[in-house]
Design a protein around this motif. Structure first.
Motif, mmCIF file in Angstrom:
data_model
loop_
_atom_site.group_PDB
_atom_site.id
_atom_site.type_symbol
_atom_site.label_atom_id
_atom_site.label_comp_id
_atom_site.label_asym_id
_atom_site.label_seq_id
_atom_site.Cartn_x
_atom_site.Cartn_y
_atom_site.Cartn_z
ATOM 1 N N GLY A 75 -55.402 38.722 -12.363
ATOM 2 C CA GLY A 75 -54.442 37.719 -12.822
ATOM 3 C C GLY A 75 -54.067 37.959 -14.260
ATOM 4 N N GLY A 76 -53.727 36.872 -14.960
ATOM 5 C CA GLY A 76 -53.342 37.002 -16.356
ATOM 6 C C GLY A 76 -51.970 37.623 -16.518
ATOM 7 N N GLU A 77 -51.726 38.184 -17.688
ATOM 8 C CA GLU A 77 -50.418 38.748 -18.022
ATOM 9 C C GLU A 77 -49.999 39.821 -17.020
ATOM 10 N N GLY A 78 -48.833 39.625 -16.408
ATOM 11 C CA GLY A 78 -48.337 40.586 -15.444
ATOM 12 C C GLY A 78 -49.183 40.697 -14.195
ATOM 13 N N ILE A 135 -73.297 35.219 -13.428
ATOM 14 C CA ILE A 135 -72.004 34.660 -13.046
ATOM 15 C C ILE A 135 -71.768 34.947 -11.569
ATOM 16 N N SER A 136 -71.419 33.902 -10.834
ATOM 17 C CA SER A 136 -71.269 34.012 -9.375
ATOM 18 C C SER A 136 -69.823 34.060 -8.918
ATOM 19 N N ALA A 137 -68.903 33.524 -9.716
ATOM 20 C CA ALA A 137 -67.500 33.459 -9.295
ATOM 21 C C ALA A 137 -66.586 33.417 -10.509
ATOM 22 N N CYS A 138 -65.381 33.960 -10.354
ATOM 23 C CA CYS A 138 -64.350 33.836 -11.381
ATOM 24 C C CYS A 138 -62.992 33.785 -10.697
ATOM 25 N N LYS A 139 -62.066 33.043 -11.281
ATOM 26 C CA LYS A 139 -60.761 32.866 -10.641
ATOM 27 C C LYS A 139 -59.699 32.547 -11.690
ATOM 28 N N TRP A 140 -58.624 33.350 -11.688
ATOM 29 C CA TRP A 140 -57.482 33.098 -12.565
ATOM 30 C C TRP A 140 -56.652 31.936 -12.024
ATOM 31 N N HIS A 141 -56.009 31.215 -12.950
ATOM 32 C CA HIS A 141 -55.006 30.224 -12.540
ATOM 33 C C HIS A 141 -53.732 30.977 -12.184
ATOM 34 N N PHE A 176 -53.150 32.745 -19.305
ATOM 35 C CA PHE A 176 -54.270 32.566 -20.223
ATOM 36 C C PHE A 176 -55.525 31.972 -19.588
ATOM 37 N N HIS A 177 -55.395 31.247 -18.489
ATOM 38 C CA HIS A 177 -56.491 30.393 -18.028
ATOM 39 C C HIS A 177 -57.206 30.949 -16.799
ATOM 40 N N LEU A 224 -64.175 26.561 -18.001
ATOM 41 C CA LEU A 224 -62.734 26.776 -18.036
ATOM 42 C C LEU A 224 -62.390 27.518 -19.321
ATOM 43 N N TRP A 225 -61.724 28.669 -19.176
ATOM 44 C CA TRP A 225 -61.467 29.569 -20.304
ATOM 45 C C TRP A 225 -59.982 29.699 -20.588
ATOM 46 N N ASP A 226 -59.684 29.946 -21.862
ATOM 47 C CA ASP A 226 -58.341 30.298 -22.318
ATOM 48 C C ASP A 226 -58.499 31.568 -23.148
ATOM 49 N N LEU A 227 -57.716 32.605 -22.835
ATOM 50 C CA LEU A 227 -57.871 33.884 -23.532
ATOM 51 C C LEU A 227 -57.631 33.773 -25.031
#
Length: 440
Positions: free
Chosen positions: A328-331, A368-374, A379-380, A392-395
């Motif tokens: 995910g993220g940019e592009g 860490i067990s899971a990660c997921k882009w919005h 950014f999130h 919840l993260w913001d780059l």
């Protein structure tokens, strides 16, 4: 015109110098403050800055109800006092400082958890109408808002390790896939809009066999015509999701009678190709573009696969066994992955030297067990961990925007739902929903 603003943090005002700032925003009225510069204490944190903006909004509109904001200077989120931030970034306070404000992202409400009979090992929130979960009691479940279970997916003889919502057939039927420690995948079809008074048990219409060990992860190709699966047998298999073989025939049809009723035929399918290259468990797969699959493994690698050629195009090694991956993220090009340490790593494969992460987030205290882009934001993203927390993260900042502490034990899975909710499942047998997340 210059203004002086009094804030709740002004008790230390005599020890804090003032800085001239101008607030700006991309938000629409009535969330826009006047554009003139004002003088504020430099010791304000984002909470004090939020009070300032709310006071300015209330001065223009007495009906305004206060809400939390976040703040960016030169595109980076402020996560310390303004004075400390300017010092750390080498920004002069002699000129008028432009501060952009955005809605705070943190969840506003914890919904009542949906209880399962065992560990909640998998969750998919990609359909706004329902949540799909997998559980260690060998069942999949479909949940509507308010914690109402509408369907139970019954048939696996091992824990359900991964779930995936594949597609909707028109407006009525939805197709989903599950993967299990019983070495199989199963495909299911149901009416997501059906009104039921109690959970309806359904059988899979197709069983996919071929893996020689537990199936750990499943992902659908964008059209929904195929799925891929990652397994403890170190391979990735590709499967068709249709209800017939290539010739249009139903294969391995099974009919069972119970209570004098003939059940629907149940098909069996074989993998149409297998991707070989990993040397340990393939723990996570994603299929974001038709021609490309990404995988993460306990062999410490992230691999990019050409689906048509069946070849491994590139490898990233990080020195840790990996549990999860997302793109995910940019592009829609950034690779996020987490595993057997507390660090969430993000790579940009478009940059040379991609073995080095472009971002590393290290606020978790366990694996860490899971990660997921919005899916609507560059950014999130979220991460889940065995430390019992979802972050919840913001780059644009190294600190988590929010720490969701809904679980009392390890969190095993997490996803976004409806764009404004974070959903997660864990060892405490709960599906938790944190709603009111504001992503711009």
């Amino acid at each position: 015109m210059d203004m002086n603003i009094e804030t709740p943090e002004d008790q230390n005002e005599e020890n804090s110098r003032r800085v001239q700032v101008r607030f700006k925003t991309k938000l629409k009225p009535p969330q826009k403050v006047p554009s003139n510069s004002i003088a504020i204490p430099s010791n304000l944190t984002r909470f004090g800055l939020s009070s300032v903006v709310n006071n300015l909004l209330q001065a223009v509109n007495p009906e305004w109800k206060s809400e939390p904001f976040d703040f960016l200077v030169n595109g980076e989120l402020v996560r310390m006092s303004l004075e400390q931030f300017l010092l750390a970034k080498g920004i002069s306070a002699e000129k008028v400082l432009e501060i952009e404000y955005i809605k705070a992202v943190a969840p506003q409400k914890e919904e009542e958890p949906s209880l399962h009979d065992d560990w909640v090992s998998a969750v998919d929130g990609s359909n706004p109408g329902f949540i799909l979960t997998g559980c260690y009691d060998n069942l999949g479940r479909v949940w509507k808002a308010g914690g109402v279970c509408t369907h139970i997916l019954e048939g696996h003889c091992g824990a359900v390790s991964s779930v995936n919502i594949i597609k909707s057939d028109g407006l009525k039927y939805v197709t989903v896939a599950t993967a299990s420690k019983d070495q199989t995948l199963r495909l299911w079809k149901f009416d997501a809009e059906e009104l039921v008074n109690h959970p309806k048990k359904i059988r899979s219409f197709k069983i996919l066999r071929g893996h020689k060990a537990s199936v750990h992860s499943i992902a659908a190709e964008t059209s929904g015509n195929m799925v891929c699966s990652g397994s403890w047998d170190c391979t990735i298999s590709l499967w068709r999701t249709n209800d017939s073989d290539a010739a249009g025939n139903q294969v391995s049809i099974k009919k069972r009678k119970g209570n004098n009723q003939v059940e629907e035929p149940q098909l069996e399918g074989e993998a149409i190709s297998t991707l070989v290259g990993h040397t340990q468990c393939v723990s996570s797969v994603v299929w974001p573009q038709q021609e490309t699959i990404y995988s993460a493994s306990w062999d410490h690698s992230v691999r990019t696969w050409d689906v048509e050629m069946g070849k491994d195009l590139s490898d990233i090694f990080c020195g840790k066994a990996l549990n999860c991956i997302d793109i995910g993220g940019e592009g829609a090009a950034l690779i996020a992955a987490g595993g057997s340490d507390p660090i969430l790593r993000i790579w940009d494969p478009r940059k040379p030297g991609t073995s080095a992460p472009v971002f590393q987030f290290s606020s978790h205290n366990s694996w860490i067990s899971a990660c997921k882009w919005h899916n609507k934001s560059w950014f999130h993203l979220i991460s889940a961990s065995y430390d019992g927390k979802v972050m919840l993260w913001d780059l644009r900042t190294a600190w988590p925007l929010s720490v969701i502490d809904s679980h009392k034990d390890k969190v095993l899975c997490a996803d976004w739902w409806r764009g404004d909710s974070v959903i997660s499942g864990g060892v405490d047998s709960k599906l938790c929903v944190s709603s009111g997340v504001s992503i711009q």
